[in-house]
Design an enzyme around this catalytic site. Structure first.
Site, PDB file in Angstrom:
ATOM      1  CE  LYS A  16      -1.551   1.896   3.951  1.00  0.00           C
ATOM      2  NZ  LYS A  16      -1.287   3.342   3.975  1.00  0.00           N
ATOM      3  CG  ASN A  17       2.635   2.689   3.573  1.00  0.00           C
ATOM      4  OD1 ASN A  17       1.447   2.984   3.460  1.00  0.00           O
ATOM      5  ND2 ASN A  17       3.238   2.576   4.747  1.00  0.00           N
ATOM      6  NE  ARG A  88       1.487  12.471   6.093  1.00  0.00           N
ATOM      7  CZ  ARG A  88       1.880  13.600   6.653  1.00  0.00           C
ATOM      8  NH1 ARG A  88       1.006  14.439   7.147  1.00  0.00           N
ATOM      9  NH2 ARG A  88       3.154  13.903   6.730  1.00  0.00           N
ATOM     10  CG  ASP A 112      -3.663   5.479   9.636  1.00  0.00           C
ATOM     11  OD1 ASP A 112      -4.866   5.189   9.578  1.00  0.00           O
ATOM     12  OD2 ASP A 112      -2.751   4.741   9.253  1.00  0.00           O
ATOM     13  CG  ASP A 301       3.336   1.637   9.418  1.00  0.00           C
ATOM     14  OD1 ASP A 301       3.413   2.570  10.226  1.00  0.00           O
ATOM     15  OD2 ASP A 301       3.037   1.815   8.225  1.00  0.00           O
TER      16      ASP A 301
END
Ligand code: UD1
Length: 418
Positions: A16-17, A88, A112, A301
């Site tokens: 995802k990141n 974000r 988040d 994370d």
């Protein structure tokens, strides 16, 4: 329902990141970018919608794992609050839009709820490259009179998002940009690989000093997203906590060195395979101290998941959070499950208990949600994790995969008014 031992295989998709930034990077080149291993998660949907509003045509291919992005010659340059507030990573359209369009108006982002998450390094870096940045009516507005120019930028902290934004601005700047104290996360290496394939020249990839030689234009490419180390790490902790035996495919053990080493210290056996790794554990884990740091340090994370592990471990552990001050908010929910956790500033002392006790809890962010689900797997009785949409933002098919591995877990609809 707690008590199941997880066993079997799971396959991890792209990170995802990373993919959110790769989608933003597509804006740098007119034409068709194709991304493979794109997780089917909410955040990708939000980013796809954001790109559509900027004039792109974004389609998930029939294979379900790829996304095609057709970028127009001149994208629109305004990213509105209604979408930006949801993630974000939308701030990462700032650099590419500024470089391509000469202006970027991006609403101040949400994402988040894990701390203040400033943008000062993004702004200061872009200003060094020749941009004018102002904040007005909830928007960050970046403009340039002429082409951006290369510069030396020193980051106060190796911020992932700032490094990415500056990279994406610098590839189309005039001359050489040096980013010192740059982030070194595998997701940074991934975006550098894509930008290089698009025609950029970047030296020092994977180190703290990135040297970018700007070019006039870039071409669209097809790129496969790096596997999600945080999802893989979550499965690894789940295996360790449930005294299970889980093989995690399409995962990079070398991106999780410290986390896997911690699991070994806690008593698990970790075997590295060609396309992933296997985590086995037969006993109650031993408590392990954690200190979160930028990569290659221990990832913030995975901090909630390790608090969950420590809460049922033999012994006590000190967990130190150095990146996001509010990440310990989730500790209150762990206490509802009977965990013995005490926080003091950015330290949490976790005294392991023989068992946790299922209870209703609330997920406040993606990783906290994952940590609470892991705790629920080992708690006695039923744990209900409310607001699971946070988990959906980062984990594709989480409930299905948990079920395949043997967990007794169901998604239920809750009517909040009854
Ligand atoms: C990314 C990840 C997130 C991960 C984090 C750290 C995405 C979408 N999110 O977030 O999951 O936890 O990296 O590995 O990729 N900061 C400032 N000023 C700035 C920029 C950052 O003060 O201009 C601070 C932040 O408030 C935070 C710290 O620096 O305390 C780290 O932030 P950063 O590395 O930028 O994280 P993100 O890119 O937001």
């Amino acid at each position: 329902m707690g008590g199941a031992r997880l066993a079997g295989e799971v396959r991890v998709t792209g990170a995802k990141n990373s993919v959110l930034k790769l989608m933003a990077a597509s804006l740098l080149a007119e034409g068709l970018t194709v991304l493979h291993e794109v997780p089917d998660i909410l955040d990708v949907e939000y980013m796809a919608e954001l790109l559509r509003r900027l004039g792109c045509d974004v389609v998930r291919d029939t294979d379900g794992r790829s996304v095609s992005i057709a970028v127009p010659a001149v994208p629109l340059h305004k990213a509105d609050y209604d979408l930006v507030r949801r993630l974000r990573a939308s701030i990462n359209v700032l650099g590419p839009l500024l470089a391509r369009c000469g202006e970027a108006d991006v609403a101040l982002p949400g994402g988040d709820n894990i701390g203040s998450r400033g943008l000062d390094m993004h702004v200061a870096g872009l200003e060094k490259l020749g941009a004018t940045v102002r904040s007005e009516h909830g928007f960050l507005i970046a403009t340039r009179d002429k082409r951006l120019h290369g510069a030396s930028v020193w980051l106060d902290f190796p911020s992932v998002g700032a490094t990415e934004n500056l990279l994406m601005a610098a590839v189309l700047a005039d001359g050489v940009t040096v980013i010192d104290n740059a982030a070194r996360e595998p997701e940074i290496v991934d975006i550098c690989a894509m930008l290089t394939a698009m025609g950029a020249t970047i030296d020092g990839v994977g180190t703290s000093t990135l040297e970018i030689h700007g070019v006039d234009s870039l071409s669209p490419v097809t790129h496969t997203t790096v596997p999600d180390r945080l999802v893989a790490g979550t499965w690894a902790v789940a295996a360790a906590m449930t005294r299970g035996d889980v093989t995690i495919r399409n995962a990079r053990a070398d991106h999780l060195d410290i986390a896997l080493d911690k699991l070994v210290s806690s008593g698990s056996v970790v075997d590295v395979l060609d396309d992933g790794f296997r985590v086995r554990n037969h006993d109650r884990p031993r408590a392990v101290d954690i200190v979160t740091l930028p990569y290659p340090g221990f990832p913030t994370d995975l901090q909630p998941q390790f608090i969950a592990l420590n809460s049922i471990a033999r012994g006590a552990a000190m967990v130190t959070e150095n990146l996001f001050e509010a990440r310990f908010r989730f500790v209150n929910e762990m206490v509802r499950l009977g965990a013995d956790v005490r926080t003091d500033g950015h330290h949490a002392l976790v005294r392991g208990k023989e068992s946790l006790s299922g209870a209703p809890v609330e997920a406040a962010d993606i990783r906290a949600g994952a940590g609470l689900v892991l705790a629920g797997l080992v708690a006695e009785g039923v744990t209900t994790v409310y607001e699971p949409h946070h988990v959906d933002r980062g984990y594709e098919g989480f409930i299905g995969d948990l079920g395949t591995l043997g967990a007794d877990v169901t998604r239920i609809e809750v009517n909040h008014l009854t």
